[in-house]
Motif scaffolding. Sequence first.
Motif, PDB file in Angstrom:
ATOM      1  N   PRO A  96       0.844  -1.233  -0.070  1.00 17.63           N
ATOM      2  CA  PRO A  96       0.089   0.084   0.025  1.00 17.63           C
ATOM      3  C   PRO A  96       0.944   1.201  -0.160  1.00 17.63           C
ATOM      4  CG  PRO A  96      -0.269  -1.144   1.941  1.00 17.63           C
ATOM      5  CD  PRO A  96       0.681  -1.922   1.209  1.00 17.63           C
ATOM      6  N   CYS A  97       0.473   2.403  -0.670  1.00 18.96           N
ATOM      7  CA  CYS A  97       1.065   3.493  -0.669  1.00 18.96           C
ATOM      8  C   CYS A  97       0.274   4.515  -0.510  1.00 18.96           C
ATOM      9  CB  CYS A  97       1.707   3.752  -2.214  1.00 18.96           C
ATOM     10  SG  CYS A  97       2.819   5.300  -2.263  1.00 18.96           S
ATOM     11  N   LEU A 111      12.105   9.378  -6.387  1.00 20.56           N
ATOM     12  CA  LEU A 111      12.803   9.548  -5.180  1.00 20.56           C
ATOM     13  C   LEU A 111      13.222   8.217  -4.455  1.00 20.56           C
ATOM     14  CD1 LEU A 111      11.559  12.749  -3.528  1.00 20.56           C
ATOM     15  CD2 LEU A 111      13.782  12.595  -4.611  1.00 20.56           C
ATOM     16  N   ALA A 112      12.340   7.411  -4.481  1.00 17.31           N
ATOM     17  CA  ALA A 112      12.201   6.094  -3.745  1.00 17.31           C
ATOM     18  C   ALA A 112      13.016   5.100  -4.489  1.00 17.31           C
ATOM     19  CB  ALA A 112      10.952   5.553  -3.508  1.00 17.31           C
ATOM     20  N   SER A 113      13.230   5.454  -5.882  1.00 13.12           N
ATOM     21  CA  SER A 113      13.892   4.524  -6.716  1.00 13.12           C
ATOM     22  C   SER A 113      15.561   4.635  -6.365  1.00 13.12           C
ATOM     23  CB  SER A 113      13.561   4.810  -8.320  1.00 13.12           C
ATOM     24  OG  SER A 113      14.043   5.772  -8.741  1.00 13.12           O
ATOM     25  N   LEU A 114      15.862   5.920  -5.476  1.00 12.79           N
ATOM     26  CA  LEU A 114      17.172   6.005  -5.723  1.00 12.79           C
ATOM     27  C   LEU A 114      17.597   5.194  -4.230  1.00 12.79           C
ATOM     28  CD1 LEU A 114      17.295   9.818  -6.162  1.00 12.79           C
ATOM     29  CD2 LEU A 114      18.034   7.902  -7.791  1.00 12.79           C
ATOM     30  N   GLN A 115      16.932   4.583  -3.608  1.00 10.10           N
ATOM     31  CA  GLN A 115      17.372   3.833  -2.545  1.00 10.10           C
ATOM     32  C   GLN A 115      17.907   2.386  -2.935  1.00 10.10           C
ATOM     33  OE1 GLN A 115      17.358   4.783   0.546  1.00 10.10           O
ATOM     34  NE2 GLN A 115      16.211   6.695   0.425  1.00 10.10           N
ATOM     35  N   PRO A 116      19.094   2.086  -2.591  1.00 13.60           N
ATOM     36  CA  PRO A 116      19.460   0.730  -2.933  1.00 13.60           C
ATOM     37  C   PRO A 116      18.482  -0.319  -2.254  1.00 13.60           C
ATOM     38  CG  PRO A 116      21.058   2.030  -1.739  1.00 13.60           C
ATOM     39  CD  PRO A 116      19.768   2.784  -1.463  1.00 13.60           C
ATOM     40  N   PRO A 138      11.063  -5.946   5.573  1.00  8.82           N
ATOM     41  CA  PRO A 138       9.614  -5.249   5.652  1.00  8.82           C
ATOM     42  C   PRO A 138       9.558  -3.984   4.799  1.00  8.82           C
ATOM     43  CG  PRO A 138      11.457  -4.549   7.345  1.00  8.82           C
ATOM     44  CD  PRO A 138      12.058  -5.762   6.683  1.00  8.82           C
ATOM     45  N   VAL A 139       9.389  -4.275   3.475  1.00 10.72           N
ATOM     46  CA  VAL A 139       9.461  -3.285   2.622  1.00 10.72           C
ATOM     47  C   VAL A 139       8.040  -2.615   2.747  1.00 10.72           C
ATOM     48  CG1 VAL A 139       8.936  -3.147   0.065  1.00 10.72           C
ATOM     49  CG2 VAL A 139      10.633  -4.831   0.683  1.00 10.72           C
ATOM     50  N   ALA A 140       7.017  -2.858   2.866  1.00 10.30           N
ATOM     51  CA  ALA A 140       5.702  -2.238   3.096  1.00 10.30           C
ATOM     52  C   ALA A 140       6.073  -1.202   4.294  1.00 10.30           C
ATOM     53  CB  ALA A 140       4.517  -3.096   3.498  1.00 10.30           C
ATOM     54  N   ALA A 141       6.641  -1.583   5.303  1.00 13.49           N
ATOM     55  CA  ALA A 141       6.883  -0.650   6.466  1.00 13.49           C
ATOM     56  C   ALA A 141       7.783   0.505   5.856  1.00 13.49           C
ATOM     57  CB  ALA A 141       7.508  -1.446   7.784  1.00 13.49           C
ATOM     58  N   MET A 142       8.801   0.293   5.287  1.00 10.89           N
ATOM     59  CA  MET A 142       9.583   1.312   4.864  1.00 10.89           C
ATOM     60  C   MET A 142       9.069   2.204   3.779  1.00 10.89           C
ATOM     61  SD  MET A 142      13.039   0.695   2.264  1.00 10.89           S
ATOM     62  CE  MET A 142      12.031   0.405   0.973  1.00 10.89           C
ATOM     63  N   ILE A 143       8.352   1.609   2.816  1.00 10.53           N
ATOM     64  CA  ILE A 143       7.437   2.494   1.911  1.00 10.53           C
ATOM     65  C   ILE A 143       6.415   3.429   2.657  1.00 10.53           C
ATOM     66  CG2 ILE A 143       5.748   2.526  -0.010  1.00 10.53           C
ATOM     67  CD1 ILE A 143       8.604   1.554  -0.874  1.00 10.53           C
ATOM     68  N   ASP A 144       5.955   2.923   3.595  1.00 14.36           N
ATOM     69  CA  ASP A 144       4.871   3.440   4.434  1.00 14.36           C
ATOM     70  C   ASP A 144       5.445   4.745   5.090  1.00 14.36           C
ATOM     71  OD1 ASP A 144       2.070   4.117   5.395  1.00 14.36           O
ATOM     72  OD2 ASP A 144       2.775   3.181   7.234  1.00 14.36           O
ATOM     73  N   ASP A 146       8.275   6.205   4.454  1.00 14.43           N
ATOM     74  CA  ASP A 146       8.976   6.960   3.281  1.00 14.43           C
ATOM     75  C   ASP A 146       7.929   7.921   2.630  1.00 14.43           C
ATOM     76  OD1 ASP A 146      11.607   6.120   3.568  1.00 14.43           O
ATOM     77  OD2 ASP A 146      11.550   4.910   1.795  1.00 14.43           O
ATOM     78  N   ALA A 147       6.791   7.226   2.467  1.00 12.22           N
ATOM     79  CA  ALA A 147       5.504   8.023   1.954  1.00 12.22           C
ATOM     80  C   ALA A 147       5.122   8.976   3.169  1.00 12.22           C
ATOM     81  CB  ALA A 147       4.194   6.979   1.650  1.00 12.22           C
ATOM     82  N   ALA A 148       4.933   8.657   4.227  1.00 16.07           N
ATOM     83  CA  ALA A 148       4.722   9.701   5.163  1.00 16.07           C
ATOM     84  C   ALA A 148       5.598  11.053   5.355  1.00 16.07           C
ATOM     85  CB  ALA A 148       4.510   8.754   6.611  1.00 16.07           C
ATOM     86  N   ALA A 149       6.901  10.592   5.214  1.00 16.48           N
ATOM     87  CA  ALA A 149       7.977  11.687   5.052  1.00 16.48           C
ATOM     88  C   ALA A 149       7.751  12.576   4.003  1.00 16.48           C
ATOM     89  CB  ALA A 149       9.262  11.154   5.456  1.00 16.48           C
ATOM     90  N   PHE A 150       7.432  11.844   2.821  1.00 11.52           N
ATOM     91  CA  PHE A 150       7.220  12.640   1.474  1.00 11.52           C
ATOM     92  C   PHE A 150       6.039  13.543   1.664  1.00 11.52           C
ATOM     93  CE2 PHE A 150       5.446  12.893  -2.613  1.00 11.52           C
ATOM     94  CZ  PHE A 150       6.749  13.473  -3.475  1.00 11.52           C
ATOM     95  N   ARG A 151       4.926  12.962   1.989  1.00 11.11           N
ATOM     96  CA  ARG A 151       3.568  13.895   2.136  1.00 11.11           C
ATOM     97  C   ARG A 151       3.937  14.827   3.167  1.00 11.11           C
ATOM     98  NH1 ARG A 151      -1.564  10.293   2.384  1.00 11.11           N
ATOM     99  NH2 ARG A 151      -2.412  12.553   2.346  1.00 11.11           N
TER     100      ARG A 151
END
Length: 160
Positions: A96-97, A111-116, A138-144, A146-151
């Motif tokens: 989820p995003c 921006l997220a694509s720059l993460q290794p 835990p990819v979902a937690a990381m994306i969540d 990152d999305a919160a910080a982005f927003r």
Amino acid sequence: MGNLFSVHGAVRWLSFFAGWVVLGRVAVADLAAGAVISALAAGLSLRLLPAVRLRPSGVVAYAVRFFASSLGAGWDVAWRVAARPPRIRPGVLAVPCAVPQGVARDAFRALASLQPGTLPLPGHGSQLRVHCLDIDTPVAAMIDADAAAFRAMADAPRHG
């Protein structure tokens, strides 16, 4: 829509012009051409991509988070690949995003694509597909996170 003679327009023109100077020669004719072309590019970009107000505290928080997680992810990728046998289990996950689809989601994915170790791919609806080096992380937690910080960084326009 922004105006070329606004603060946003001036910032975009200056950004394009700085890129022109860095990539090109700095003779008078080249600078004159760069000024005109940068103005055209800035005007077009203001039509195609509306100005977004950034929160300075959000930008700093996102930058700190981005560089810290990039460093950690880089070490993690190096450790996983250097181990014998390599400790990887690549795959694509649907996560989820919270970033709305459209320009905001595209910017987040860029921006997220720059993460290794991860590569966000287009998804459907609130889902984002992520190619990752190890699907057990835990990819979902990381994306969540990152999305919160982005927003929190910008008042991104919502797109359906």
